[in-house]
Design an enzyme around this catalytic site. Structure first.
Site, PDB file in Angstrom:
ATOM      1  N   LYS A 216       0.832  -1.251   0.124  1.00  0.00           N
ATOM      2  CA  LYS A 216       0.002  -0.083  -0.032  1.00  0.00           C
ATOM      3  C   LYS A 216       0.782   1.243  -0.060  1.00  0.00           C
ATOM      4  CE  LYS A 216      -3.061   3.147   0.848  1.00  0.00           C
ATOM      5  NZ  LYS A 216      -4.271   3.531   0.266  1.00  0.00           N
ATOM      6  N   CYS A 270      -3.415  10.676   2.041  1.00  0.00           N
ATOM      7  CA  CYS A 270      -2.873   9.406   1.606  1.00  0.00           C
ATOM      8  C   CYS A 270      -1.429   9.803   0.888  1.00  0.00           C
ATOM      9  CB  CYS A 270      -3.477   8.744   0.324  1.00  0.00           C
ATOM     10  SG  CYS A 270      -4.976   7.807   1.239  1.00  0.00           S
TER      11      CYS A 270
END
Ligand SMILES: NC(=O)c1ccc[n+]([C@@H]2O[C@H](COP(=O)([O-])OP(=O)(O)OC[C@H]3O[C@@H](n4cnc5c(N)ncnc54)[C@H](O)[C@@H]3O)[C@@H](O)[C@H]2O)c1
Length: 438
Positions: A216, A270
């Site tokens: 990720k 993010c």
């Protein structure tokens, strides 16, 4: 009506944008959900069957159905939710502080609560994006120490990153394969079996929990580095007088070129944050930190381009369109607008911000003046900077900006002709701009 608490088999901790959506989808696919969030207003609204998340297609209905069918209830007591569940899914944010150091406060508090409530045989799954190693070494071990249960035999531990995109979370949950890693074979098996039913999606089972965590962060670094490359190329296009948008279409017409879109900055919780999960753990040289520098430098680049055209910004009325970090989401975290505000205020500009997704009070909290596009005083604006291209700006008519001399299109989205016909100079990132009269 309330759910029989003994039936509530999955605790979802953190009922924010992602957690509530996950909880509602799990409930739709047959699980009993005991959601937990420290925000009491969020808990109260969910228990009334109302989603507190806007612009997430399908979510309102799923939440209302799940609560009405007794498949979901919420509490502000994490320990209570954990104690009544055999699967615990953690989805509270890990952010970085102003010095870009990792801020574990929220998740550490959740882990303490899990240790207090966990039953023998439970599976704990972390979905929050994390620095590789943390699920096992920081959280798994802490639960083991505090609860007295043995990691891997008395309770099971897995990691599965959340990779969805706001505004289409439900669609992405089904469409993207779910990457799953476990502390041992049993943990992986339990987590994979759960996701197969709970999300009805494809799985990618990886060989370690750290691989799942790494994958990720790597996705985010990939995006950041490639956006930085696009930004570097766009700045060079500005110097050489070539239109980067045209270049990108031409270059990307073969399968090995995927040049991303340049822009005034990268925001949200993010892409500008997760590269620090590698940088702070040793990847502190090379493309990863350089990309952060390039992308965070785009706000200054935009302002320097504006200054080249108009000179000093002192006492100029500058309107920023979009407080959100990107279009059509209400999310100010690490928004480039915050960098623009700081720099413009330092230059003694008068800074105004418009964002249809935020109230005036919310905009005021950032130390600037909110400005409605219906307000007559838009005629006093000297410079407009488009930061987030919300749908509301698609048909914006610039005729009432009678004093405006320059529009900086930070997303390369507006039509030059629509701007220039009102005597406003158009500037953008990497697209040749024509000089107007200042
Ligand atoms: N938002 C996205 O687009 C996105 C995309 C991919 C992955 N993720 C991952 O999902 C995580 C969560 O994102 P989000 O958008 O749902 O965040 P969010 O801010 O919308 O929600 C987080 C929720 O956690 C709650 N919370 C915080 N501390 C708590 C505690 N101690 N106990 C209980 N509840 C607590 C907050 O009240 C809030 O409701 C991110 O940090 C990231 O790792 C997010």
């Amino acid at each position: 009506m309330t759910i029989d608490e003994q039936q509530a088999s999955v605790a979802v901790i953190g009922l924010g944008k992602i957690g509530l959506t996950l909880a509602a989808v799990f409930a739709t696919n047959g699980y009993y959900i005991f959601g937990a969030d420290k925000n009491k207003e969020v808990v109260a609204s969910i228990n009334q069957g109302k989603s507190h998340i806007n612009n997430e297609p399908g979510l309102d209905q799923l939440v209302s159905d799940a609560v009405e069918n007794n498949q979901m209830r919420a509490t502000s007591d994490n320990v209570e939710a954990v104690a009544h569940s055999s699967i615990i899914v953690v989805i509270v944010p890990v952010l970085v502080d102003t010095a870009n150091q990792i801020d574990y406060q929220m998740i550490d508090a959740v882990v303490e609560d899990i240790a207090k409530g966990i039953k023998k045989g439970s599976l704990v799954i972390f979905e929050t994006t994390l620095p590789p190693g943390d699920t096992k070494n920081r959280f798994g071990k802490r639960i083991e120490e505090r609860s007295g249960l043995r990691l891997g035999t008395d309770f099971y531990l897995a990691y599965s990153p959340e990779r969805v995109y706001s505004n289409r979370i439900i669609e992405d949950l089904e469409k993207y394969p779910k990457v799953v890693g476990g502390i041992n074979e049993k943990s992986l098996l339990l987590a994979s079996t759960f996701y197969k039913q709970a999300l009805n999606c494809q799985l990618i089972e990886v060989s370690s929990i750290e691989t799942a965590e790494f994958s990720k962060v790597a996705e985010c670094v990939y995006r950041d580095v490639n956006i930085a490359l696009a930004n570097e190329l766009a700045q060079f296009a500005d110097q050489t007088g070539v239109n980067i948008s045209e270049v990108i279409v031409a270059s990307n017409s073969q399968p090995y070129s995927h040049i991303h879109s340049p822009g005034i900055g990268v925001g949200g919780h993010c892409i500008p944050i997760y590269p620090y999960f590698f940088i702070n753990k040793g990847l502190n040289q090379g493309l990863t930190p350089l990309a952060r520098e390039v992308n965070d430098g785009m706000a200054a680049y935009a302002i320097s381009q504006v200054k080249k055209e108009v000179g000093s910004l002192a006492n100029r009325n500058v309107l920023i369109l979009g407080l959100s970090y990107r279009e059509n989401v209400k999310e100010p975290t690490k928004s480039t607008t915050l960098l623009l505000i700081d720099q413009l205020l330092n230059m003694n500009a008068n800074v105004f911000v418009n964002d249809p997704l935020f109230s005036d009070r919310e905009i005021h909290a950032f130390g600037v003046t909110p400005l409605s596009l219906q307000d007559k005083s838009i005629s006093k604006i000297d410079i407009i900077i488009l930061q987030a291209y919300h749908d509301d700006y698609k048909n914006l008519n610039f005729k009432d900006f009678t004093n405006c001399k320059l529009l900086f299109d930070g997303r390369n989205q507006l039509k030059q002709e629509d701007i220039k016909k009102h005597g406003i100079t158009y500037q953008s990132i990497g697209q040749q701009s024509e000089k107007g009269e200042w």
